[in-house]
Write a protein that holds these residues in place. Structure first.
Motif, mmCIF file in Angstrom:
data_model
loop_
_atom_site.group_PDB
_atom_site.id
_atom_site.type_symbol
_atom_site.label_atom_id
_atom_site.label_comp_id
_atom_site.label_asym_id
_atom_site.label_seq_id
_atom_site.Cartn_x
_atom_site.Cartn_y
_atom_site.Cartn_z
ATOM 1 N N VAL A 263 0.866 -1.176 0.000
ATOM 2 C CA VAL A 263 0.000 0.000 0.000
ATOM 3 C C VAL A 263 0.905 1.228 0.000
ATOM 4 O O VAL A 263 1.520 1.554 1.019
ATOM 5 N N THR A 264 1.029 1.898 -1.131
ATOM 6 C CA THR A 264 2.001 2.980 -1.280
ATOM 7 C C THR A 264 1.413 4.374 -1.079
ATOM 8 O O THR A 264 2.144 5.342 -0.960
ATOM 9 N N SER A 280 1.469 -0.667 -5.063
ATOM 10 C CA SER A 280 2.652 -0.743 -5.917
ATOM 11 C C SER A 280 2.351 -1.394 -7.262
ATOM 12 O O SER A 280 3.196 -1.382 -8.157
ATOM 13 N N ASN A 281 1.156 -1.947 -7.403
ATOM 14 C CA ASN A 281 0.744 -2.542 -8.668
ATOM 15 C C ASN A 281 -0.095 -1.589 -9.505
ATOM 16 O O ASN A 281 -0.559 -1.945 -10.584
ATOM 17 N N GLY A 282 -0.332 -0.368 -8.995
ATOM 18 C CA GLY A 282 -1.074 0.640 -9.743
ATOM 19 C C GLY A 282 -2.569 0.634 -9.519
ATOM 20 O O GLY A 282 -3.299 1.383 -10.171
ATOM 21 N N ARG A 283 -3.054 -0.174 -8.575
ATOM 22 C CA ARG A 283 -4.497 -0.228 -8.347
ATOM 23 C C ARG A 283 -4.951 0.861 -7.379
ATOM 24 O O ARG A 283 -4.227 1.242 -6.459
ATOM 25 N N LEU A 284 -6.204 1.317 -7.558
ATOM 26 C CA LEU A 284 -6.857 2.239 -6.641
ATOM 27 C C LEU A 284 -8.053 1.518 -6.042
ATOM 28 O O LEU A 284 -8.906 1.000 -6.772
ATOM 29 N N GLY A 305 1.851 2.174 -13.391
ATOM 30 C CA GLY A 305 2.944 1.975 -12.455
ATOM 31 C C GLY A 305 2.457 2.139 -11.028
ATOM 32 O O GLY A 305 1.263 2.140 -10.756
ATOM 33 N N GLN A 306 3.380 2.287 -10.116
ATOM 34 C CA GLN A 306 3.063 2.434 -8.705
ATOM 35 C C GLN A 306 2.315 3.734 -8.464
ATOM 36 O O GLN A 306 2.598 4.772 -9.036
ATOM 37 N N VAL A 307 1.327 3.681 -7.553
ATOM 38 C CA VAL A 307 0.619 4.885 -7.127
ATOM 39 C C VAL A 307 1.461 5.545 -6.028
ATOM 40 O O VAL A 307 1.642 4.970 -4.955
#
Length: 310
Positions: A263-264, A280-284, A305-307
């Motif tokens: 969780v970034t 880090s997988n780009g998901r929201l 990319g990473q959020v």
């Protein structure tokens, strides 16, 4: 667009920016423009309604990796991978001040974040994970300079350097802008008094923190971790809620030992009802903040990319 639990969610791709190799983005408080940091170091401004793109700063020879718009909409802070940092006046569309990393920061120049206080009177630049610069924008001399004049060589406001006792991977201002709250690999959430650099433990327990949001009114802290979970802590450091582990590649919960994404980034909605997280997988993802129940996947992270920020 779609409606999830009566919450309208719109997915929009900025046509003019879709093909640009961008590193970071920040939406203006009025929602009219998005600033983009490009891999070649350019700073771009995109009109949300028309997708018209304007180059604000040319290529710098280094990726633009962090940018942030102040809550009052006046200031824009930007940082490049080579350690260069700059402040722009959005209202006058001009560069106010820029500097290269020096001293301790020069040995570890890669910036790790830019943060404005809620009153927009202070900007923090994290040039190393335990070295923070505090720019006192309240001492800005004003807009008396001739429009489009060269940025001053010396800082037009005080800049203080803070040496943190622990390594910081996530930071947040207190509501009054006087405290810096940070977390990282240590098993603590810590606060720093910006007036005298006095540091204290805010709560014990959180470790490997990659993102955080402190709710001042309820004295609760939502913390994102490398293991993909979100946990809620009270003022005494007790973990009162814990989210399930999410699959790294799908909208499903998984068991221990499965692949997951860190969780970034996370933030709370203005009414405190909803929690938004990026990984880090780009998901929201959208959560019920009070129960840490997952509501919706706003973006599946495909071709993303990473959020870094929300």
């Amino acid at each position: 667009s779609c409606v999830i639990n009566r919450i309208p969610v719109a997915r929009t791709r900025l046509a003019a920016a879709s093909a640009l190799p961008t590193q970071c983005a920040s939406l203006t408080p009025d929602g009219d423009h998005v600033y983009l940091g490009a891999h070649d170091g350019r700073l771009l401004r995109v009109d949300v309604d028309t997708s018209e793109t304007t180059e604000v700063l040319p290529a710098q020879g280094s990726p633009l990796v962090y940018l942030s718009v102040a809550p009052n909409g006046k200031w824009l802070g930007v940082a490049w991978e080579n350690g260069k940092t700059a402040l722009l006046d959005r209202e006058r569309q001009e560069l106010c001040f820029e500097q290269m990393a020096q001293g301790e920061i020069e040995r570890r120049p890669n910036p790790v974040g830019i943060l404005f206080s809620g009153d927009s009177r202070r900007m923090l630049v994290a040039n190393a994970i335990d070295v923070i610069q505090s720019w006192d924008l309240s001492a800005w001399p004003g807009d008396s300079r001739t429009a489009n004049s060269a940025a001053p060589e010396g800082a037009p406001f005080p800049i203080d350097t803070l040496l943190l006792e622990r390594e910081a991977e996530s930071m947040q201002f207190s509501a009054d802008g006087q405290l810096l709250i940070y977390g990282g690999r240590a098993e603590e959430l810590r606060s720093v008094q910006l007036s005298d650099s006095a540091e204290s433990i805010l709560m014990s327990g959180p470790q490997n923190v990659t993102s955080l949001h402190w709710d001042h009114s309820r004295e609760l802290c939502w913390v994102g971790y490398r293991d993909g979970r979100v946990r809620t802590f009270d003022r005494q450091g007790n973990c009162v809620l814990e989210s399930p582990l999410m699959s790294r590649s799908s909208f499903h919960t998984v068991g221990e030992g499965s692949e997951h994404a860190s969780v970034t980034a996370l933030t709370l909605s203005a009414d405190g009802k909803y929690l938004f997280t990026g990984d880090s997988n780009g998901r929201l993802l959208l959560w019920n903040a009070a129960e840490l129940k997952l509501i919706a996947e706003l973006s599946d992270g495909q071709q993303a990319g990473q959020v870094n920020a929300l």
